[in-house]
Write an enzyme that holds these catalytic residues in place. Structure first.
Site, short mmCIF file in Angstrom:
data_model
loop_
_atom_site.label_atom_id
_atom_site.label_comp_id
_atom_site.label_asym_id
_atom_site.label_seq_id
_atom_site.Cartn_x
_atom_site.Cartn_y
_atom_site.Cartn_z
N LYS A 106 0.84 -1.20 0.00
CA LYS A 106 0.00 0.00 0.00
C LYS A 106 0.88 1.24 0.00
O LYS A 106 1.71 1.42 0.88
CB LYS A 106 -0.91 0.03 1.23
CG LYS A 106 -1.96 1.15 1.11
CD LYS A 106 -2.68 1.47 2.42
CE LYS A 106 -1.97 2.51 3.24
NZ LYS A 106 -1.85 3.83 2.58
N CYS A 131 13.60 10.39 7.35
CA CYS A 131 13.53 9.83 8.71
C CYS A 131 14.89 9.86 9.38
O CYS A 131 14.97 9.96 10.60
CB CYS A 131 12.93 8.44 8.69
SG CYS A 131 13.64 7.39 7.46
N GLU A 170 10.49 14.85 16.52
CA GLU A 170 10.77 14.83 15.08
C GLU A 170 9.87 15.86 14.38
O GLU A 170 8.66 15.85 14.54
CB GLU A 170 10.47 13.44 14.52
CG GLU A 170 10.83 13.32 13.06
CD GLU A 170 10.61 11.91 12.52
OE1 GLU A 170 9.55 11.32 12.79
OE2 GLU A 170 11.51 11.41 11.82
P1 ADP Z 1 2.81 10.47 8.17
O1 ADP Z 1 2.19 10.84 9.49
O2 ADP Z 1 4.16 11.00 7.99
O3 ADP Z 1 1.94 10.66 6.99
P2 ADP Z 1 2.17 7.73 8.64
O4 ADP Z 1 2.98 6.85 9.52
O5 ADP Z 1 0.83 8.14 9.11
O6 ADP Z 1 3.10 8.93 8.27
O7 ADP Z 1 1.99 7.03 7.21
C1 ADP Z 1 2.85 6.10 6.64
C2 ADP Z 1 2.02 5.01 5.99
O8 ADP Z 1 1.23 4.38 6.98
C3 ADP Z 1 1.05 5.50 4.93
O9 ADP Z 1 1.01 4.55 3.87
C4 ADP Z 1 -0.27 5.53 5.67
O10 ADP Z 1 -1.39 5.37 4.82
C5 ADP Z 1 -0.12 4.34 6.58
N1 ADP Z 1 -0.99 4.38 7.78
C6 ADP Z 1 -1.38 5.47 8.48
N2 ADP Z 1 -2.16 5.13 9.53
C7 ADP Z 1 -2.27 3.77 9.50
C8 ADP Z 1 -2.93 2.79 10.30
N3 ADP Z 1 -3.65 3.14 11.38
N4 ADP Z 1 -2.81 1.49 9.96
C9 ADP Z 1 -2.08 1.11 8.91
N5 ADP Z 1 -1.42 1.97 8.10
C10 ADP Z 1 -1.52 3.29 8.38
#
Ligand code: ADP
Length: 505
Positions: A193, A302, A405
Site C-alpha cells: 500500500k 527519517c 521529530e
Molecule cells: P505520516 O504521518 O508522515 O503521513 P504515517 O505513519 O501516518 O506517516 O503514514 C505512513 C504510511 O502508513 C502510509 O502509507 C499511511 O497510509 C499508513 N498508515 C497510516 N495510519 C495507518 C494505520 N492506522 N494502519 C495502517 N497503516 C496506516
C-alpha cells in the site's frame, strides 16, 4: 457506477506525457475500488490537483490478499527456480532504468522534490535495490548441522508467505523497492500500500511488474487511506507478515493490531538523529554534510540529522558557516527548475506541522538565526507549501524542538564541551535511527560510533545509504533491518529438519 477511467492522460509541467493508471493493481490487472472511493493527488508547488486514483476499501484489501495467497501456492511462482525469480527482478530493474525520467517526473510532481534529485538519487536507489536483491534470489541457503552419528539436521529458508507492506510518501518509488526487493527475492507474495499523499508512481510500477513477467497475484498494489486500507491489511488473517515505514505513532498502532495474531513485523519509524562536530574536524566538510543532512529532501527524511551538537570553541564559526551555506545552497523553487535545492513540503498538513513547530520553538524561547516561517514571507498569490530553511540556537535539551521529530527543514544547533557530554546528550532521546560524527581523530571516531545508540553511524558524512548495507533503527526508531543481507532475515523463516540416519535408534 461510472467513476474514474482506469487510465488517464497526464502531462506534467515538464512536458512529459503518459497514461496514468488509476485502479488497484490486483492479479496483474487494474480494477476499480468496490466503493468507488478515490484519493486526490496534489502538486505541492501549486496546490493544484494532479489526478485522482482509486482508494481500496477493506473489501478490496481482502481481494488483494486472496490474490497474493493464491499466487503463493501457484506452481508458476512456488515452483519457479530461484534463479528465474532473480531474472524477473533484474528485468524489473531494467524497465525502471528505461523509464527513469517518467518515474522521476511523477515522483517530483507528486512529492515536491526537485526532478533532478528524483532522477539521480531516488531512481538510482530504486534500480540498484532491485538489482541487488535480484542477485540474492538464488543465494539464500540453509545449513547442514551434524549432531550425532545417527542423526543429521538441516535447515531450509522458506518465504514467510503473504507480506503486507505499507510505505510512506517521502521516497515513494525507492521505498517500494526497499520493500519489494527482499520480499520477492525470498519468494514471498505481496500486497503493498502506497501513502495517500503520493499514490501515482507505484501504479506505473504495476505496469512494469506485469511487463517483467511476474505471475499474476505475486505483487498486488493498492492505494488507500491508512486507517482504512492500511489497518485492514495489517489485520487481515491471511497476511503473515507486515513491513512498515512511517511515523512512530502509526507504528505503535500497527504493532497493537499485529499483536492480535502475533504477526511478524518489521518497522522503520522516526528519528531525531544527532550529528556531533568535534573541534578537530574539517569544518568546511562538517558544515557541508550537516546542511545536507537536514535540508535535503526538504528535511522530509527519517534519518535527517536534525540535532547538531558542536564543540564549544568552534560553535560560533560553525553557526555562521551553516547560515552562509543555506544562503549559497538552499535555493527554494518548484520541482522543474534545475537549480532548485528545496521544493515544497509534501502536503498542507506537513507544511502546517513544520510551521507550527517553528512557532513552538519561538515560544519556547529559542533564537531563530535563519528562516523562521513560510517562504516567501507574506507571500500572496504563491500558494505552494514552501518553508524557509530554519536554524534555531539557544535551544535547551528539554525543548520540544530539540526532542521531537519535525520532518521539515528545521534544525537545532547546540554547543557541548566534552566528548562524554556529547555522547550523553546525543543518546538522550527515545529515538535511535542515524547519527553522525565529525572528527579527524580516528580513535575518537570509532569510539563515539560504538557508543552512540543508533542503527547507523556516519563518520565524517551524513545520510549515506546503500542497498548493500543494513538500514534500521534501535529504541523507538524501529524493529528489524532493511537492505543488505540483513534485510533478507525479515522475509524468510528458517525450518529445521531432523533426519534419523540409524533406523533402529
Ligand atoms: P505520516 O504521518 O508522515 O503521513 P504515517 O505513519 O501516518 O506517516 O503514514 C505512513 C504510511 O502508513 C502510509 O502509507 C499511511 O497510509 C499508513 N498508515 C497510516 N495510519 C495507518 C494505520 N492506522 N494502519 C495502517 N497503516 C496506516
Amino acid at each position: 457506477m461510472a467513476g474514474l477511467d482506469l487510465f488517464i492522460d497526464l502531462t506534467a509541467p515538464n512536458g512529459r506525457q503518459w497514461k496514468q493508471p488509476t485502479g488497484l493493481f490486483i492479479n496483474n490487472e487494474f480494477v476499480k475500488s468496490s466503493s468507488g472511493q478515490t484519493i486526490a493527488s496534489i502538486d505541492p508547488a501549486t496546490t493544484r490537483e494532479i489526478a485522482s486514483v482509486y482508494a481500496a476499501s477493506a473489501e478490496d484489501v481482502d481481494t488483494a490478499v486472496q490474490a497474493a495467497k493464491t499466487a503463493l501456492k501457484d506452481p508458476s511462482w512456488k515452483q519457479l527456480p530461484a534463479t528465474d525469480r532473480g531474472i524477473l527482478m533484474g528485468r524489473l530493474a531494467e524497465l525502471l532504468e528505461k523509464n527513469r525520467e517518467l518515474f522521476a517526473t511523477i515522483d517530483a510532481w507528486d512529492n515536491g522534490k526537485p526532478y533532478h534529485v528524483a532522477y539521480e538519487e531516488d531512481l538510482t536507489e530504486a534500480i540498484t535495490t532491485f538489482r541487488y536483491y535480484s542477485g540474492w534470489a538464488d543465494k539464500t541457503f540453509g545449513q547442514t548441522i551434524s549432531t550425532t552419528p545417527q542423526k543429521l539436521a538441516y535447515t531450509i529458508r522458506q518465504p514467510i508467505g503473504v507480506v503486507g507492506q505499507i510505505i510512506p510518501w517521502n521516497y515513494p518509488l525507492s521505498m517500494a523497492a526497499w520493500k519489494l526487493g527482499p520480499a520477492l527475492a525470498c519468494g514471498n507474495t505481496v500486497v503493498i500500500k502506497a501513502a495517500e499523499q503520493t499514490p501515482l508512481s507505484i501504479l506505473v510500477l504495476g505496469n512494469m511488474i506485469k511487463e517483467a513477467g511476474f505471475p499474476e497475484g505475486v505483487v498486488n498494489i493498492i492505494n488507500g487511506y491508512g486507517r482504512e486500507a492500511g489497518a485492514a491489511l495489517v489485520q487481515h488473517p491471511l497476511v503473515d507478515k507486515v513491513a512498515f515505514t512511517g511515523s512512530t505513532a502509526t507504528a505503535r498502532e500497527i504493532m497493537k493490531m499485529a499483536a492480535v495474531s502475533l504477526k511478524n513485523i518489521t518497522l522503520e519509524t522516526g528519528g531525531k538523529s544527532p550529528l556531533l562536530v568535534f573541534n578537530d574536524s574539517d569544518l568546511e566538510q562538517a558544515v557541508k554534510w550537516s546542511h545536507m543532512g537536514i535540508m535535503s529532501n526538504k528535511g522530509e527524511i527519517c534519518t535527517a540529522t536534525s540535532r547538531i551538537l558542536v564543540q564549544k570553541d568552534i560553535y560560533d564559526t560553525f553557526v555562521e558557516n551553516f547560515k552562509s551555506t543555506i544562503q549559497a545552497t538552499s535555493k527554494i523553487g518548484n520541482q522543474w527548475d534545475e537549480s532548485t535545492y528545496q521544493g515544497p513540503q509534501v502536503t498542507r498538513a506537513q507544511y502546517d506541522r513544520v510551521l507550527s513547530y517553528i512557532q513552538l520553538g519561538i515560544s519556547e524561547g529559542a533564537t531563530v538565526v535563519s528562516g523562521g516561517g513560510p517562504y516567501p514571507p507574506n507571500s500572496n498569490g504563491e500558494s505552494g507549501y514552501f518553508v524557509s530553511p530554519t536554524v534555531f540556537t539557544n535551544v535547551t535539551d528539554s525543548m520540544r524542538i530539540y526532542r521531537e521529530e519535525i520532518f521539515g527543514p528545521v534544525v537545532v544547533i547546540v554547543p557541548f564541551e566534552t566528548e562524554e557530554e556529547a555522547i550523553e546528550r546525543a543518546n538522550d532521546t527515545t529515538y535511535g535511527l542515524g547519527a553522525a560524527v565529525f572528527t579527524k581523530d580516528l580513535e575518537r571516531a570509532h569510539r563515539v560510533a560504538a557508543e552512540i545508540e543508533s542503527g547507523m553511524v556516519w563518520i565524517n558524512s551524513s545520510q549515506d545509504c546503500d542497498p548493500r548495507v543494513p538500514f534500521g533503527g534501535v529504541k523507538q526508531s524501529g524493529i528489524g533491518r532493511e537492505l543488505g543481507e540483513a534485510g533478507l532475515e525479515a522475509y524468510t523463516q528458517v525450518k529445521a529438519v531432523h533426519v534419523n540416519m540409524g533406523s533402529r535408534l
